[in-house]
Design a protein around this motif. Structure first.
Motif, PDB file in Angstrom:
ATOM      1  N   TYR A 133      21.577  -8.027   6.863  1.00  9.29           N
ATOM      2  CA  TYR A 133      22.151  -6.778   7.370  1.00  9.29           C
ATOM      3  C   TYR A 133      21.696  -5.572   6.538  1.00  9.29           C
ATOM      4  O   TYR A 133      21.183  -4.590   7.078  1.00  9.29           O
ATOM      5  CB  TYR A 133      23.681  -6.860   7.392  1.00  9.29           C
ATOM      6  CG  TYR A 133      24.179  -7.827   8.439  1.00  9.29           C
ATOM      7  CD1 TYR A 133      24.648  -7.365   9.667  1.00  9.29           C
ATOM      8  CD2 TYR A 133      24.167  -9.201   8.216  1.00  9.29           C
ATOM      9  CE1 TYR A 133      25.098  -8.246  10.643  1.00  9.29           C
ATOM     10  CE2 TYR A 133      24.612 -10.090   9.181  1.00  9.29           C
ATOM     11  CZ  TYR A 133      25.078  -9.611  10.394  1.00  9.29           C
ATOM     12  OH  TYR A 133      25.510 -10.474  11.356  1.00  9.29           O
ATOM     13  N   HIS A 159      27.167  -1.263  16.828  1.00 13.63           N
ATOM     14  CA  HIS A 159      26.409  -2.452  16.429  1.00 13.63           C
ATOM     15  C   HIS A 159      26.369  -3.468  17.582  1.00 13.63           C
ATOM     16  O   HIS A 159      25.286  -3.947  17.966  1.00 13.63           O
ATOM     17  CB  HIS A 159      27.064  -3.071  15.181  1.00 13.63           C
ATOM     18  CG  HIS A 159      26.376  -4.300  14.664  1.00 13.63           C
ATOM     19  ND1 HIS A 159      25.649  -4.295  13.498  1.00 13.63           N
ATOM     20  CD2 HIS A 159      26.313  -5.573  15.142  1.00 13.63           C
ATOM     21  CE1 HIS A 159      25.159  -5.512  13.284  1.00 13.63           C
ATOM     22  NE2 HIS A 159      25.549  -6.305  14.274  1.00 13.63           N
ATOM     23  N   GLU A 181      19.481  -7.599  13.572  1.00 15.62           N
ATOM     24  CA  GLU A 181      20.702  -7.104  12.915  1.00 15.62           C
ATOM     25  C   GLU A 181      20.453  -5.757  12.227  1.00 15.62           C
ATOM     26  O   GLU A 181      21.307  -4.879  12.238  1.00 15.62           O
ATOM     27  CB  GLU A 181      21.216  -8.125  11.899  1.00 15.62           C
ATOM     28  CG  GLU A 181      21.679  -9.458  12.503  1.00 15.62           C
ATOM     29  CD  GLU A 181      22.876  -9.334  13.441  1.00 15.62           C
ATOM     30  OE1 GLU A 181      23.454  -8.230  13.562  1.00 15.62           O
ATOM     31  OE2 GLU A 181      23.216 -10.354  14.079  1.00 15.62           O
ATOM     32  N   HIS A 212      23.353  -4.924  20.238  1.00 16.13           N
ATOM     33  CA  HIS A 212      23.017  -6.312  20.583  1.00 16.13           C
ATOM     34  C   HIS A 212      22.841  -6.466  22.102  1.00 16.13           C
ATOM     35  O   HIS A 212      21.914  -7.112  22.567  1.00 16.13           O
ATOM     36  CB  HIS A 212      24.113  -7.277  20.113  1.00 16.13           C
ATOM     37  CG  HIS A 212      23.954  -7.716  18.682  1.00 16.13           C
ATOM     38  ND1 HIS A 212      22.809  -8.318  18.207  1.00 16.13           N
ATOM     39  CD2 HIS A 212      24.806  -7.634  17.626  1.00 16.13           C
ATOM     40  CE1 HIS A 212      22.966  -8.594  16.911  1.00 16.13           C
ATOM     41  NE2 HIS A 212      24.165  -8.179  16.535  1.00 16.13           N
TER      42      HIS A 212
HETATM   43 ZN   LIG Z   1      25.062  -8.269  14.727  1.00 13.99          ZN
END
Ligand SMILES: [Zn+2]
Ligand SMILES: [Zn+2]
Ligand SMILES: [Zn+2]
Ligand SMILES: [Zn+2]
Ligand SMILES: [Zn+2]
Ligand SMILES: [Zn+2]
Length: 361
Positions: free
Chosen positions: A328, A273, A294, A277
């Protein structure tokens, strides 16, 4: 349902032929008269004693007999023929028995082998209960009173989880999850590189030179992410630092902060994750929508977990898919839908060229 089975037995009484006052009596079995020796009288019928025969095994009955519908049986022959059998031990049931789902059990067999047992206290569960992802059932009363492992969400007990550890920042982790916990920076770095390699195979290429990894506790993570709230899903954070000279960026540095002490599959999910980013910092518009950003990071975790393909990764995929969070969970589902329709390359191009989902996703 609890039921009591009823049955009966009678004792054979032998009579002597001399006691019969000269009448002719006929054996019900051989149809011949009984003249000498001992005989029996049962239900107004007479038998030579050797002709009192069990309907089941066809052998002579001595001692006691069990009558049914005008026929006679040895005790064991009667029980094996007419008594219900326990679906667990297959033996006939005398006395109390228990019926559930059209199956019959000795009360003891039911209690010891069939009844649901609480995974926490091991006592029988009657009626309402709750169940975790792994199929463990628990009494309701433990919910909220017994600590739960932060990572596998099993209720802590010695039998089920081998006990637990409480980290200084308050997180409860069970002993099984703790056995793979990533608490040392060398291991964390190695796993981060594994994840980066796995993402590169999905064409998610991250320029790795200036990434610095930090293992932190929850308090430190809240400080660096400026997330003071008790956001329960706070597990990692990625940020960048650009050095400018005369308004021109001359150096880009990236930091990844990940909670220490998480089980390794969980750690890898978070690492994917946060690496996604970084990829976005390197490739996307800085004003990209939060839900696309996200959701894409969660999708990178999903791609990684799918490659791992064990029971833990399946559980974590289930968590991603079931996440009710409006950013999310919803973002993940929208990215997944987009990729299923357009492919991964189109998704990465979307992240490079657009700030939000196109119409229809
Ligand atoms: Zn994140
Ligand atoms: Zn006879
Ligand atoms: Zn018999
Ligand atoms: Zn039984
Ligand atoms: Zn219990
Ligand atoms: Zn656990």
């Amino acid at each position: 349902m609890r039921i009591i089975a009823v049955f009966s037995s009678f004792l054979i009484i032998l009579l002597s032929s001399s006691s019969h006052f000269g009448q002719t009596i006929i054996c019900d079995f051989c149809k011949k008269s009984i003249e000498t020796g001992q005989y029996l009288q049962v239900d107004q019928k007479y038998f030579h004693s050797e002709h009192f025969i069990c309907e089941k095994c066809k052998k002579q009955i001595k001692g006691s007999y069990y009558p049914k519908d005008g026929k006679y049986y040895h005790e064991n022959c009667y029980k094996s023929t007419f008594l219900k059998k326990c679906s667990h031990c297959k033996k006939p049931i005398e006395g109390e028995y228990f019926v559930i789902n059209n199956k019959t059990y000795h009360q003891n067999c039911y209690d010891n082998y069939i009844a649901d047992k609480c995974a926490h206290c091991n006592k029988i569960i009657k009626g309402e209960h709750f169940e975790d992802y792994w199929g463990n059932k628990y009494h309701y009363e433990h919910y909220g009173t017994v600590p739960m492992c932060e990572y596998c969400q099993k209720l802590i007990s010695f039998k089920l989880t081998g006990g637990s550890t409480i980290y200084d920042d308050g997180r409860v982790i069970c002993k099984h999850c703790k056995s793979s916990a990533v608490s040392n920076l060398n291991k964390a770095q190695r796993l981060l590189e594994d994840v980066m390699f796995s993402l590169s195979l999905q064409n998610i290429l991250i320029k790795e030179k200036e990434i610095e990894l930090h293992l932190v506790d929850l308090k430190q993570l809240r400080i660096v992410s400026k997330n003071g709230s008790k956001h329960s899903n706070l597990r990692g954070y990625a940020t960048y630092h650009y050095t400018k000279e005369n308004d021109v960026i001359v150096k880009k540095e990236f930091d990844i902060y990940i909670l220490s002490g998480m089980p390794s599959s969980y750690y890898k999910m978070v690492a994917a994750h946060e690496l996604m980013h970084i990829w976005q910092y390197q490739n996307s518009d800085e004003n990209i929508s939060k839900i696309l950003s996200e959701g894409s990071c969660e999708y990178a975790s999903y791609l990684l977990l799918r490659k791992i393909n064990n029971s833990n990764s399946k559980y974590l995929i289930w968590q991603l898919e079931e996440n009710k969070d409006a950013v999310y969970g919803e973002g993940f589902r929208r990215v997944k839908k987009f990729v299923e329709k357009n492919g991964k390359t189109a998704w990465l191009n979307l992240l490079k060229n657009e700030k939000d989902f196109p119409q229809g996703y």
